[in-house]
Design a protein around this motif. Structure first.
Motif, PDB file in Angstrom:
ATOM      1  N   UNK A   1       0.828  -0.953   0.471  1.00 28.18           N
ATOM      2  CA  UNK A   1      -0.084  -0.144   0.334  1.00 28.18           C
ATOM      3  C   UNK A   1       1.111   1.111   0.016  1.00 28.18           C
ATOM      4  N   UNK A   2       0.006   2.491  -0.485  1.00 28.40           N
ATOM      5  CA  UNK A   2       0.976   3.155  -0.926  1.00 28.40           C
ATOM      6  C   UNK A   2       0.461   4.820  -0.519  1.00 28.40           C
ATOM      7  N   UNK A   3       0.641   5.737  -0.373  1.00 31.17           N
ATOM      8  CA  UNK A   3      -0.103   7.317  -0.479  1.00 31.17           C
ATOM      9  C   UNK A   3       0.940   7.712  -1.170  1.00 31.17           C
ATOM     10  N   UNK A   4       0.062   7.997  -2.594  1.00 27.49           N
ATOM     11  CA  UNK A   4       0.558   8.881  -3.857  1.00 27.49           C
ATOM     12  C   UNK A   4       0.937  10.530  -3.419  1.00 27.49           C
ATOM     13  N   UNK A   5       2.168  10.827  -3.612  1.00 29.71           N
ATOM     14  CA  UNK A   5       2.669  12.154  -2.786  1.00 29.71           C
ATOM     15  C   UNK A   5       1.581  13.629  -4.219  1.00 29.71           C
TER      16      UNK A   5
ATOM     17  N   UNK B   1      -1.286   8.218 -11.670  1.00 29.55           N
ATOM     18  CA  UNK B   1      -1.488   8.020 -13.234  1.00 29.55           C
ATOM     19  C   UNK B   1       0.047   7.037 -13.115  1.00 29.55           C
ATOM     20  N   UNK B   2       0.873   7.355 -12.699  1.00 27.22           N
ATOM     21  CA  UNK B   2       1.628   6.623 -12.432  1.00 27.22           C
ATOM     22  C   UNK B   2       1.828   5.013 -11.962  1.00 27.22           C
TER      23      UNK B   2
ATOM     24  N   UNK C   1      -0.818  -0.653  -9.113  1.00 27.65           N
ATOM     25  CA  UNK C   1      -1.940   0.273  -8.040  1.00 27.65           C
ATOM     26  C   UNK C   1      -3.220   0.269  -8.189  1.00 27.65           C
ATOM     27  N   UNK C   2      -3.659   0.279  -7.331  1.00 30.55           N
ATOM     28  CA  UNK C   2      -5.499   0.476  -8.290  1.00 30.55           C
ATOM     29  C   UNK C   2      -5.883   1.813  -6.368  1.00 30.55           C
ATOM     30  N   UNK C   3      -6.678   2.778  -6.827  1.00 30.19           N
ATOM     31  CA  UNK C   3      -7.035   3.418  -5.650  1.00 30.19           C
ATOM     32  C   UNK C   3      -8.044   2.085  -5.022  1.00 30.19           C
ATOM     33  N   UNK C   4      -8.204   2.632  -3.625  1.00 33.46           N
ATOM     34  CA  UNK C   4      -9.305   2.117  -3.238  1.00 33.46           C
ATOM     35  C   UNK C   4      -9.358   2.514  -1.530  1.00 33.46           C
ATOM     36  N   UNK C   5      -8.934   3.247  -1.297  1.00 30.57           N
ATOM     37  CA  UNK C   5      -9.261   4.300   0.298  1.00 30.57           C
ATOM     38  C   UNK C   5      -9.069   5.402   0.073  1.00 30.57           C
ATOM     39  N   UNK C   6      -9.948   5.759   0.970  1.00 32.74           N
ATOM     40  CA  UNK C   6     -10.736   7.303   0.970  1.00 32.74           C
ATOM     41  C   UNK C   6     -10.719   7.311   2.485  1.00 32.74           C
TER      42      UNK C   6
ATOM     43  N   UNK D   1      -7.220   8.247  -1.400  1.00 32.29           N
ATOM     44  CA  UNK D   1      -6.372   8.060  -0.255  1.00 32.29           C
ATOM     45  C   UNK D   1      -5.043   7.703  -0.632  1.00 32.29           C
ATOM     46  N   UNK D   2      -5.812   6.369  -0.458  1.00 30.57           N
ATOM     47  CA  UNK D   2      -4.685   5.236  -0.711  1.00 30.57           C
ATOM     48  C   UNK D   2      -4.931   4.034  -1.629  1.00 30.57           C
ATOM     49  N   UNK D   3      -3.095   4.067  -2.440  1.00 27.88           N
ATOM     50  CA  UNK D   3      -3.802   2.448  -3.282  1.00 27.88           C
ATOM     51  C   UNK D   3      -3.291   1.683  -3.089  1.00 27.88           C
ATOM     52  N   UNK D   4      -3.319   0.647  -3.710  1.00 25.17           N
ATOM     53  CA  UNK D   4      -3.453  -1.134  -2.772  1.00 25.17           C
ATOM     54  C   UNK D   4      -2.608  -2.232  -4.035  1.00 25.17           C
ATOM     55  N   UNK D   5      -1.476  -2.715  -4.581  1.00 28.06           N
ATOM     56  CA  UNK D   5      -1.470  -3.836  -5.083  1.00 28.06           C
ATOM     57  C   UNK D   5      -1.407  -5.257  -4.702  1.00 28.06           C
ATOM     58  N   UNK D   6      -1.783  -6.597  -5.285  1.00 23.27           N
ATOM     59  CA  UNK D   6      -1.376  -7.595  -4.378  1.00 23.27           C
ATOM     60  C   UNK D   6      -2.647  -8.393  -3.970  1.00 23.27           C
ATOM     61  N   UNK D   7      -3.483  -7.316  -3.812  1.00 27.21           N
ATOM     62  CA  UNK D   7      -4.917  -7.935  -3.238  1.00 27.21           C
ATOM     63  C   UNK D   7      -5.797  -7.749  -4.025  1.00 27.21           C
ATOM     64  N   UNK D   8      -6.039  -8.509  -4.647  1.00 25.71           N
ATOM     65  CA  UNK D   8      -7.401  -8.264  -5.675  1.00 25.71           C
ATOM     66  C   UNK D   8      -8.868  -8.585  -4.649  1.00 25.71           C
ATOM     67  N   UNK D   9      -9.021  -9.391  -3.020  1.00 27.23           N
ATOM     68  CA  UNK D   9      -9.509  -9.057  -3.243  1.00 27.23           C
ATOM     69  C   UNK D   9     -10.034  -8.198  -2.071  1.00 27.23           C
ATOM     70  N   UNK D  10      -9.604  -6.784  -2.324  1.00 28.35           N
ATOM     71  CA  UNK D  10     -10.096  -5.597  -1.707  1.00 28.35           C
ATOM     72  C   UNK D  10     -10.184  -4.547  -2.683  1.00 28.35           C
ATOM     73  N   UNK D  11     -11.618  -4.255  -2.126  1.00 29.31           N
ATOM     74  CA  UNK D  11     -11.703  -3.422  -3.959  1.00 29.31           C
ATOM     75  C   UNK D  11     -11.921  -1.950  -3.391  1.00 29.31           C
ATOM     76  N   UNK D  12     -12.640  -1.588  -1.598  1.00 25.63           N
ATOM     77  CA  UNK D  12     -13.138  -0.687  -1.637  1.00 25.63           C
ATOM     78  C   UNK D  12     -12.436  -0.898   0.424  1.00 25.63           C
TER      79      UNK D  12
END
Length: 290
Positions: A105-109, A115-116, A122-127, A271-282
Motif C-alpha cells: 500500500x502507498x499514498x501518492x504524493x 497515474x504513474x 496499483x489501484x485507488x482503494x482507500x478514502x 487517499x491510498x492505493x494498493x497492489x497484490x490484494x485483489x479481494x480488497x476493492x474499497x
C-alpha cells in the motif's frame, strides 16, 4: 544495476537521495535513520557502486472481511534526478512485493503520481474525509461552562494509543500499526512540535494527534466526535484554521457525509492505493501516522 537491502554504511549516501528528493534537513534525516531505519526495511538500487534509488517497506496489517492480513507500506520512494526514467522505482516496488510476499500500500504524493502508480498495477482503494474548521466556527462552538472542566487532556502512552486506536477504527479496510510503529509516530510528532493527547470526557477516552503548521493546525488523527473536537479546540484556544483528516468510516458513523456533507464541509478524498490484494476493492484507510 543491483537491488539489495540498505546497510548502515550506506546511510550518508541514502541521506543525499533523501535530501535531494524531499528537501528534508540533516537533523530530521538523522532522527528518521536513528529511530525507523533498519537493514531489513529499505531496498536500494545500486549503480556506479552507490545507492541511486530507494524505497522503505514498513510492516502493517490490513483488516478485511475475511480477517487480518500482513501488508507493507511503501514509504519514501525516491530516485536521484540524474538516474530517473530508468524504471528503478518500479523495480524496487516489485522486488519488495516479491520479497515480503504481501500486498503493498502507498499514498501518492501528488495527483500526477496516481497515474504513474496505476501503470505499475496499483489501484485507488482507500478514502478519507477532510475539511477545514475556521476560527469563527471554533469560537462559536459549545464549550465547557466556566468553572467546569469536562475535557481532560492527558499524556498518552504508545500502549494506550494502540488500544484506543484499534478499538475505534477496527473494521474492513483499516490499517493496523503495531506498537513499534505507533511509538515512532508519536516520537516523530513530538519532534515536529506536535501534540498527542488522551482526551477523557463524559466517561469516555479518545485520541487527538495534531501539530502546528504555518498559520494552521493539522489534525493528523482523532477519534473525537465533531462536537467534542470543536469543544477541545476551543479549550485549547485555537485561533487559526484547523485542517482535519478523519477516517471516512468514522465520519459516516456520525452521519457527517451524505445529505449533511456540504453543511459540515467534509469532502471525500481518494487517499491510498494498493497492489497484490485483489479481494480488497474499497475500504477506509488511515495512513496518517506515517
Amino acid at each position: 544495476m543491483e537491488i539489495r537491502f540498505a546497510t548502515k554504511e550506506m546511510i550518508p549516501q541514502i541521506k543525499e537521495i533523501w535530501h535531494r528528493c524531499f528537501g528534508d534537513e540533516e537533523d530530521y534525516m538523522e532522527f528518521y535513520f536513528t529511530h525507523r531505519f533498519t537493514e531489513e526495511n529499505m531496498l536500494v538500487c545500486m549503480e556506479d557502486k552507490k545507492p541511486v534509488a530507494m524505497t522503505t517497506f514498513l510492516k502493517a496489517y490490513l483488516v478485511t472481511g475475511e480477517g487480518e492480513i500482513p501488508v507493507h507500506y511503501a514509504y519514501a520512494v525516491a530516485t536521484l534526478p540524474e538516474y530517473r526514467d530508468r524504471g528503478y522505482a518500479k523495480i524496487l516496488l516489485e522486488k519488495g512485493k516479491q520479497h515480503f510476499q504481501t500486498p503493498i500500500v502507498l499514498e501518492p504524493a501528488s495527483e500526477s503520481l496516481i497515474y504513474y502508480y496505476e501503470k505499475l498495477g496499483f489501484r485507488m482503494a482507500f478514502c478519507v474525509a477532510e475539511r477545514t474548521i475556521l476560527p469563527d466556527e471554533i469560537a462559536e462552538a459549545k464549550g465547557e461552562e466556566k468553572g467546569q472542566q469536562e475535557y481532560w487532556l492527558l499524556t498518552v502512552t504508545p500502549d494506550e494509543y494502540v488500544q484506543l486506536r484499534d478499538a475505534y477504527f477496527m473494521g474492513n479496510g483499516y490499517i493496523r500499526w503495531d506498537k513499534d510503529a505507533i511509538t515512532y509516530a508519536l516520537l516523530e510528532n513530538d519532534y515536529a512540535d506536535g501534540y498527542a493527547y488522551k482526551v477523557q470526557h463524559h466517561g469516555r477516552e479518545n485520541l487527538l494527534l495534531f501539530r502546528e503548521e504555518e498559520n494552521a493546525i493539522e489534525v493528523l488523527e482523532t477519534t473525537l466526535s465533531e462536537q467534542d473536537l470543536l469543544a477541545v479546540l476551543k479549550r485549547l484556544r485555537i485561533k487559526v484554521p484547523v485542517r482535519v483528516r478523519k477516517s471516512l468510516a468514522a465520519v459516516e458513523r456520525e452521519e457527517r457525509v451524505g445529505n449533511d456533507k456540504k453543511e459540515q464541509g467534509y469532502q471525500k478524498e481518494d487517499f491510498g492505493m494498493i497492489t497484490g490484494c485483489d479481494e480488497v476493492k474499497n475500504g477506509y484507510l488511515n495512513l496518517t501516522l506515517e
